[in-house]
Design a protein around this motif. Structure first.
Motif, PDB file in Angstrom:
ATOM      1  N   GLY A 171      51.023 -51.703 -33.822  1.00  0.00           N
ATOM      2  CA  GLY A 171      50.594 -50.343 -33.505  1.00  0.00           C
ATOM      3  C   GLY A 171      50.567 -50.102 -32.008  1.00  0.00           C
ATOM      4  O   GLY A 171      50.963 -49.038 -31.530  1.00  0.00           O
ATOM      5  N   PHE A 172      50.108 -51.091 -31.263  1.00  0.00           N
ATOM      6  CA  PHE A 172      50.062 -50.980 -29.805  1.00  0.00           C
ATOM      7  C   PHE A 172      51.471 -50.834 -29.228  1.00  0.00           C
ATOM      8  O   PHE A 172      51.706 -50.023 -28.347  1.00  0.00           O
ATOM      9  CB  PHE A 172      49.374 -52.206 -29.192  1.00  0.00           C
ATOM     10  CG  PHE A 172      49.346 -52.186 -27.694  1.00  0.00           C
ATOM     11  CD1 PHE A 172      48.388 -51.456 -27.007  1.00  0.00           C
ATOM     12  CD2 PHE A 172      50.295 -52.882 -26.959  1.00  0.00           C
ATOM     13  CE1 PHE A 172      48.365 -51.425 -25.625  1.00  0.00           C
ATOM     14  CE2 PHE A 172      50.284 -52.849 -25.571  1.00  0.00           C
ATOM     15  CZ  PHE A 172      49.321 -52.124 -24.912  1.00  0.00           C
ATOM     16  N   ARG A 173      52.390 -51.624 -29.746  1.00  0.00           N
ATOM     17  CA  ARG A 173      53.769 -51.601 -29.260  1.00  0.00           C
ATOM     18  C   ARG A 173      54.387 -50.207 -29.445  1.00  0.00           C
ATOM     19  O   ARG A 173      55.216 -49.785 -28.660  1.00  0.00           O
ATOM     20  CB  ARG A 173      54.588 -52.654 -29.991  1.00  0.00           C
ATOM     21  CG  ARG A 173      55.919 -52.954 -29.335  1.00  0.00           C
ATOM     22  CD  ARG A 173      56.658 -54.021 -30.076  1.00  0.00           C
ATOM     23  NE  ARG A 173      56.360 -55.317 -29.485  1.00  0.00           N
ATOM     24  CZ  ARG A 173      56.818 -56.462 -29.953  1.00  0.00           C
ATOM     25  NH1 ARG A 173      57.559 -56.511 -31.026  1.00  0.00           N
ATOM     26  NH2 ARG A 173      56.507 -57.587 -29.350  1.00  0.00           N
ATOM     27  N   LYS A 174      53.940 -49.502 -30.474  1.00  0.00           N
ATOM     28  CA  LYS A 174      54.497 -48.183 -30.787  1.00  0.00           C
ATOM     29  C   LYS A 174      53.877 -47.071 -29.940  1.00  0.00           C
ATOM     30  O   LYS A 174      54.403 -45.971 -29.887  1.00  0.00           O
ATOM     31  CB  LYS A 174      54.296 -47.865 -32.268  1.00  0.00           C
ATOM     32  CG  LYS A 174      55.149 -48.726 -33.174  1.00  0.00           C
ATOM     33  CD  LYS A 174      54.879 -48.413 -34.628  1.00  0.00           C
ATOM     34  CE  LYS A 174      55.684 -49.344 -35.526  1.00  0.00           C
ATOM     35  NZ  LYS A 174      55.361 -49.125 -36.941  1.00  0.00           N
ATOM     36  N   LEU A 175      52.742 -47.352 -29.300  1.00  0.00           N
ATOM     37  CA  LEU A 175      52.082 -46.333 -28.467  1.00  0.00           C
ATOM     38  C   LEU A 175      52.974 -45.915 -27.304  1.00  0.00           C
ATOM     39  O   LEU A 175      53.726 -46.701 -26.752  1.00  0.00           O
ATOM     40  CB  LEU A 175      50.778 -46.876 -27.878  1.00  0.00           C
ATOM     41  CG  LEU A 175      49.590 -46.993 -28.811  1.00  0.00           C
ATOM     42  CD1 LEU A 175      48.439 -47.660 -28.075  1.00  0.00           C
ATOM     43  CD2 LEU A 175      49.159 -45.639 -29.318  1.00  0.00           C
ATOM     44  N   LYS A 176      52.822 -44.676 -26.885  1.00  0.00           N
ATOM     45  CA  LYS A 176      53.588 -44.186 -25.727  1.00  0.00           C
ATOM     46  C   LYS A 176      52.868 -44.496 -24.415  1.00  0.00           C
ATOM     47  O   LYS A 176      53.489 -44.730 -23.406  1.00  0.00           O
ATOM     48  CB  LYS A 176      53.800 -42.668 -25.840  1.00  0.00           C
ATOM     49  CG  LYS A 176      54.598 -42.263 -27.041  1.00  0.00           C
ATOM     50  CD  LYS A 176      56.052 -42.515 -26.822  1.00  0.00           C
ATOM     51  CE  LYS A 176      56.842 -42.015 -28.007  1.00  0.00           C
ATOM     52  NZ  LYS A 176      57.915 -42.864 -28.387  1.00  0.00           N
ATOM     53  N   VAL A 177      51.533 -44.478 -24.437  1.00  0.00           N
ATOM     54  CA  VAL A 177      50.737 -44.723 -23.234  1.00  0.00           C
ATOM     55  C   VAL A 177      49.962 -46.011 -23.435  1.00  0.00           C
ATOM     56  O   VAL A 177      49.315 -46.201 -24.449  1.00  0.00           O
ATOM     57  CB  VAL A 177      49.741 -43.567 -22.975  1.00  0.00           C
ATOM     58  CG1 VAL A 177      48.884 -43.861 -21.764  1.00  0.00           C
ATOM     59  CG2 VAL A 177      50.490 -42.266 -22.800  1.00  0.00           C
ATOM     60  N   HIS A 178      50.049 -46.898 -22.472  1.00  0.00           N
ATOM     61  CA  HIS A 178      49.364 -48.189 -22.551  1.00  0.00           C
ATOM     62  C   HIS A 178      48.356 -48.279 -21.418  1.00  0.00           C
ATOM     63  O   HIS A 178      48.736 -48.411 -20.257  1.00  0.00           O
ATOM     64  CB  HIS A 178      50.363 -49.336 -22.468  1.00  0.00           C
ATOM     65  CG  HIS A 178      51.421 -49.262 -23.523  1.00  0.00           C
ATOM     66  ND1 HIS A 178      51.194 -49.567 -24.832  1.00  0.00           N
ATOM     67  CD2 HIS A 178      52.713 -48.879 -23.461  1.00  0.00           C
ATOM     68  CE1 HIS A 178      52.294 -49.402 -25.527  1.00  0.00           C
ATOM     69  NE2 HIS A 178      53.236 -48.979 -24.724  1.00  0.00           N
ATOM     70  N   ASN A 179      47.102 -48.180 -21.765  1.00  0.00           N
ATOM     71  CA  ASN A 179      46.046 -48.253 -20.755  1.00  0.00           C
ATOM     72  C   ASN A 179      45.574 -49.685 -20.604  1.00  0.00           C
ATOM     73  O   ASN A 179      44.955 -50.233 -21.488  1.00  0.00           O
ATOM     74  CB  ASN A 179      44.859 -47.365 -21.150  1.00  0.00           C
ATOM     75  CG  ASN A 179      45.256 -45.908 -21.188  1.00  0.00           C
ATOM     76  OD1 ASN A 179      46.009 -45.463 -20.340  1.00  0.00           O
ATOM     77  ND2 ASN A 179      44.755 -45.180 -22.162  1.00  0.00           N
ATOM     78  N   ARG A 180      45.870 -50.289 -19.448  1.00  0.00           N
ATOM     79  CA  ARG A 180      45.426 -51.644 -19.166  1.00  0.00           C
ATOM     80  C   ARG A 180      44.265 -51.567 -18.220  1.00  0.00           C
ATOM     81  O   ARG A 180      44.218 -50.726 -17.326  1.00  0.00           O
ATOM     82  CB  ARG A 180      46.559 -52.455 -18.546  1.00  0.00           C
ATOM     83  CG  ARG A 180      47.690 -52.669 -19.532  1.00  0.00           C
ATOM     84  CD  ARG A 180      48.738 -53.583 -18.999  1.00  0.00           C
ATOM     85  NE  ARG A 180      48.151 -54.878 -18.793  1.00  0.00           N
ATOM     86  CZ  ARG A 180      48.631 -55.750 -17.913  1.00  0.00           C
ATOM     87  NH1 ARG A 180      49.662 -55.461 -17.190  1.00  0.00           N
ATOM     88  NH2 ARG A 180      48.067 -56.916 -17.775  1.00  0.00           N
ATOM     89  N   LYS A 181      43.323 -52.483 -18.360  1.00  0.00           N
ATOM     90  CA  LYS A 181      42.160 -52.533 -17.490  1.00  0.00           C
ATOM     91  C   LYS A 181      42.399 -53.524 -16.367  1.00  0.00           C
ATOM     92  O   LYS A 181      42.934 -54.605 -16.590  1.00  0.00           O
ATOM     93  CB  LYS A 181      40.919 -52.978 -18.280  1.00  0.00           C
ATOM     94  CG  LYS A 181      40.467 -51.973 -19.315  1.00  0.00           C
ATOM     95  CD  LYS A 181      39.230 -52.491 -20.013  1.00  0.00           C
ATOM     96  CE  LYS A 181      38.754 -51.523 -21.067  1.00  0.00           C
ATOM     97  NZ  LYS A 181      37.616 -52.036 -21.796  1.00  0.00           N
ATOM     98  N   SER A 182      41.984 -53.149 -15.165  1.00  0.00           N
ATOM     99  CA  SER A 182      42.052 -54.085 -14.070  1.00  0.00           C
ATOM    100  C   SER A 182      40.896 -55.069 -14.196  1.00  0.00           C
ATOM    101  O   SER A 182      39.941 -54.830 -14.952  1.00  0.00           O
ATOM    102  CB  SER A 182      41.966 -53.342 -12.738  1.00  0.00           C
ATOM    103  OG  SER A 182      40.671 -52.855 -12.532  1.00  0.00           O
ATOM    104  N   LEU A 183      40.963 -56.130 -13.457  1.00  0.00           N
ATOM    105  CA  LEU A 183      39.906 -57.156 -13.510  1.00  0.00           C
ATOM    106  C   LEU A 183      38.540 -56.576 -13.186  1.00  0.00           C
ATOM    107  O   LEU A 183      37.542 -57.000 -13.735  1.00  0.00           O
ATOM    108  CB  LEU A 183      40.215 -58.283 -12.515  1.00  0.00           C
ATOM    109  CG  LEU A 183      41.212 -59.304 -12.984  1.00  0.00           C
ATOM    110  CD1 LEU A 183      41.443 -60.324 -11.879  1.00  0.00           C
ATOM    111  CD2 LEU A 183      40.753 -60.006 -14.235  1.00  0.00           C
ATOM    112  N   ASP A 184      38.477 -55.620 -12.273  1.00  0.00           N
ATOM    113  CA  ASP A 184      37.186 -55.055 -11.884  1.00  0.00           C
ATOM    114  C   ASP A 184      36.551 -54.233 -12.987  1.00  0.00           C
ATOM    115  O   ASP A 184      35.352 -54.019 -12.993  1.00  0.00           O
ATOM    116  CB  ASP A 184      37.332 -54.180 -10.629  1.00  0.00           C
ATOM    117  CG  ASP A 184      37.584 -55.014  -9.395  1.00  0.00           C
ATOM    118  OD1 ASP A 184      37.246 -56.216  -9.424  1.00  0.00           O
ATOM    119  OD2 ASP A 184      38.116 -54.473  -8.423  1.00  0.00           O
ATOM    120  N   GLN A 185      37.361 -53.747 -13.936  1.00  0.00           N
ATOM    121  CA  GLN A 185      36.840 -52.948 -15.028  1.00  0.00           C
ATOM    122  C   GLN A 185      36.370 -53.803 -16.195  1.00  0.00           C
ATOM    123  O   GLN A 185      35.678 -53.319 -17.063  1.00  0.00           O
ATOM    124  CB  GLN A 185      37.904 -51.966 -15.533  1.00  0.00           C
ATOM    125  CG  GLN A 185      38.257 -50.919 -14.498  1.00  0.00           C
ATOM    126  CD  GLN A 185      39.411 -50.053 -14.957  1.00  0.00           C
ATOM    127  OE1 GLN A 185      40.309 -50.520 -15.642  1.00  0.00           O
ATOM    128  NE2 GLN A 185      39.368 -48.805 -14.589  1.00  0.00           N
TER     129      GLN A 185
END
Length: 186
Positions: A171-185
């Motif tokens: 499901g993640f692979r199919k997403l158009k937007v991928h929100n990744r968190k930085s280490l500080d988050q």
């Protein structure tokens, strides 16, 4: 003299920090993630200039020994995951004890008290971030990713991925937007 620096997470960070030390004319003996060793002591004036330049680039000098340990732990975990060679029987506690030459309970306690999550939770979150990255690149199958990151099975990886992200890997692979968190988050 050793200087510990927060937010160094990749080779580009090492290059950026190296340039900052060059700009201040401080000779570096060795530089690695989160740590710079200079060939000689640094004056207070040079240290202040260095700190200002580091902060202007998104880095920060770490003075507190507990925070230095936490940054080392984070960098060791990030480097280990980036190798994509975690054995199925990998034990984080043994790895950190060996690398840091400290009792694991002390490592774990210091990390948890300062980060509001356990070392194991941080490790899992970082592995999931790497899974996201690998899914986006589409170079490896889910089975290969599971093997490279030490998961006992694709089901284990999928379950952990779903618990952290709310999505299945597919499901993640199919997403158009991928929100990744930085280490500080995290």
């Amino acid at each position: 003299m050793k200087i510990f620096i927060k937010n160094m997470v990749c080779g580009r960070c090492i290059a950026a920090v190296s340039n900052i030390f060059d700009e201040v004319n401080i000779e570096v003996k060795n530089i690695s993630l989160g740590e710079v060793e200079t060939t000689s002591d640094i004056s207070e004036k040079e240290l202040q200039k260095l700190e200002n330049l580091l902060e202007g680039t998104g880095f920060e000098r770490i003075k507190d020994s507990s925070l230095q340990l936490i940054e080392k732990i984070k960098n060791l975990i990030i480097l280990k995951i980036s190798e994509l060679d975690i054995a199925e029987n990998f034990l984080l506690s043994d790895f950190l004890r060996t690398e840091l030459h400290k009792d694991y309970s002390a490592i774990s306690k210091t990390f948890s008290q300062n980060e509001n999550l356990t070392v194991e939770q941080f490790f899992i979150l970082q592995k999931i971030e790497k899974v996201k990255e690998l899914l986006l690149y589409n170079e490896f199958t889910l089975t290969e990713i599971a093997g490279k990151l030490g998961y006992k099975s694709v089901q284990h990886l999928s379950s952990q991925f779903r618990n952290v992200t709310g999505f299945t890997p597919t499901g993640f692979r199919k997403l158009k937007v991928h929100n990744r968190k930085s280490l500080d988050q995290i």
